[in-house]
Design an enzyme around this catalytic site. Sequence first.
Site, PDB file in Angstrom:
ATOM      1  N   GLY A   6       0.724  -1.181   0.043  1.00  0.00           N
ATOM      2  CA  GLY A   6       0.016   0.093   0.002  1.00  0.00           C
ATOM      3  C   GLY A   6       0.864   1.589  -0.076  1.00  0.00           C
ATOM      4  N   TRP A  63       2.117   1.391  -3.594  1.00  0.00           N
ATOM      5  CA  TRP A  63       1.305   2.103  -4.377  1.00  0.00           C
ATOM      6  C   TRP A  63       0.944   3.738  -4.450  1.00  0.00           C
ATOM      7  CZ3 TRP A  63      -3.168   5.197  -3.360  1.00  0.00           C
ATOM      8  CH2 TRP A  63      -4.001   5.115  -4.317  1.00  0.00           C
ATOM      9  N   HIS A  64       1.222   4.244  -3.222  1.00  0.00           N
ATOM     10  CA  HIS A  64       1.281   5.757  -3.220  1.00  0.00           C
ATOM     11  C   HIS A  64       2.321   6.552  -3.967  1.00  0.00           C
ATOM     12  CE1 HIS A  64      -1.704   5.031   0.101  1.00  0.00           C
ATOM     13  NE2 HIS A  64      -2.100   6.196  -0.220  1.00  0.00           N
ATOM     14  N   GLY A  65       3.576   5.752  -3.984  1.00  0.00           N
ATOM     15  CA  GLY A  65       4.557   6.562  -4.696  1.00  0.00           C
ATOM     16  C   GLY A  65       5.657   5.803  -4.800  1.00  0.00           C
ATOM     17  N   PHE A  78      -0.642  10.330  -7.118  1.00  0.00           N
ATOM     18  CA  PHE A  78      -0.700   8.804  -6.771  1.00  0.00           C
ATOM     19  C   PHE A  78      -1.289   8.258  -7.614  1.00  0.00           C
ATOM     20  CE2 PHE A  78      -0.732  11.162  -2.459  1.00  0.00           C
ATOM     21  CZ  PHE A  78       0.615  11.119  -2.281  1.00  0.00           C
TER      22      PHE A  78
END
Length: 465
Positions: free
Chosen positions: A318, A321-323, A465
């Site tokens: 997770g 996933w954001h960066g 994102f």
Amino acid sequence: MLFNSFIFLFAFLPITWCMFRVAVKYRYLDLALWILLLASLVFYSYWNPPYILLIVASIIFNFTLVNQFDRYPAKAKTLLWIGMLVNLAPITYFKYYNFFIHNINDAFHTSFIKPELFLPLGISFFTFQQISYLLDYYRGITTKPRFLYYALVVCFFPHLIAGPILIYRDIIPQLKDLRTYGISWRNICIGLGLISLGLFKKVVIADSISPWVGEVFNNNEPLKFWDAWIGALSYTYQIYFDFSGYSDMAIGLGKLFNVSLPVNFNSPYKSTSIIDFWRRWHITLSRFLREYVYIALGGNRGTELRRYVNVFTTMLLGGLWHGAGWNFIVWGGAHGLIICINHLWRKVNQRLGIPIFKPLAWLMTFTSVIFCWVMFRAQSFTQGWEFIKVMTGLQTAELGVLPLKRLACIAFLTIACLTLPENWEWTNFNNKKETKVKLAICFVLIIISVLFISENPSEFLYFQF
């Protein structure tokens, strides 16, 4: 195109809504949906027209692939894996390629060239959304929709750029329901109310705090103790009101077209545990990670240790996933570790029966979230770690001057977050008198918000994102 721009609020939105209503009035329901689909593609292409080819190709590929599931049932699993790999290929290239090259160069002292890449808007959201559809169809959880329905669920402009992440079985029944195409003055009132409140959160609160954050995180001078704390707290509320504002506007825009998007934000700073925080923050992402990552890894099956490994791995992914950065990976890993500790404490406390003092539980949770946000906002892991060392006293630093006005503002926002209901709750109008009063308040807020909108409005934070 940005929700907080003049062209969206006073041109794109009213024109799209009027065209949709005219088509519905003359009972051209498919035409009404095509209008929404084409308008959504215009909305997406406004930022960078060539990238519209990417999302269109993605939609066509996934819809065609599902047809092959039925045509070749014996090869459905192989086709599923092919579909997932093809979906992940663009996001891997655009979002993570340079990150991998940078780390390879550092580790092996190579000099591979990093191309200048621009991340397509919303690629994380529409990619994971379509992966969820492939998995649901393969499992028999959802059915195959018409192409028009499928494409519109992916492209529907209120959620296209930054969520919520939609599950097809939640939305497609609404598109099939004839009541969706009628005039609902209640939905219009709710929609306009949410749009005005969300816009106020973004342009009046979040954007006003933004310079305070930039002064600290974009400053190369030695960090001071109070500056670090004020910067961290300011970002804590900037991202809160920025993302909350976007979520309110997304739901409100859906309501204007009688489409109910899932709630994606539910007062996360009221949480008294990190588990509760993730049930309130970016709710649809948490649902996606739980249903399509955590369960796929084994979920609660197996040993207790295995469960904690699955939780930690899910949150680590997770974070990624954001960066594409070690600070995001550490942010996700830190949340995963705290969630595991939270689960372990609950299990131990079931036996010990230690009374939980809620204010203390809230303070511990909120403090953990603040430190994690520091790593999230930092430009690198190194900068984030420097912030944390100064904030905790692990590194000696000057105290600096305590900005009392900013501290008072932060205190006010804290009280607001802890006491006020969410906007989607507040706009659940119960009677005509209440509706008139609340709409009057919303009207005042949108007038104020319009005065704050600049010619070059700032992007919502989750756009990156």
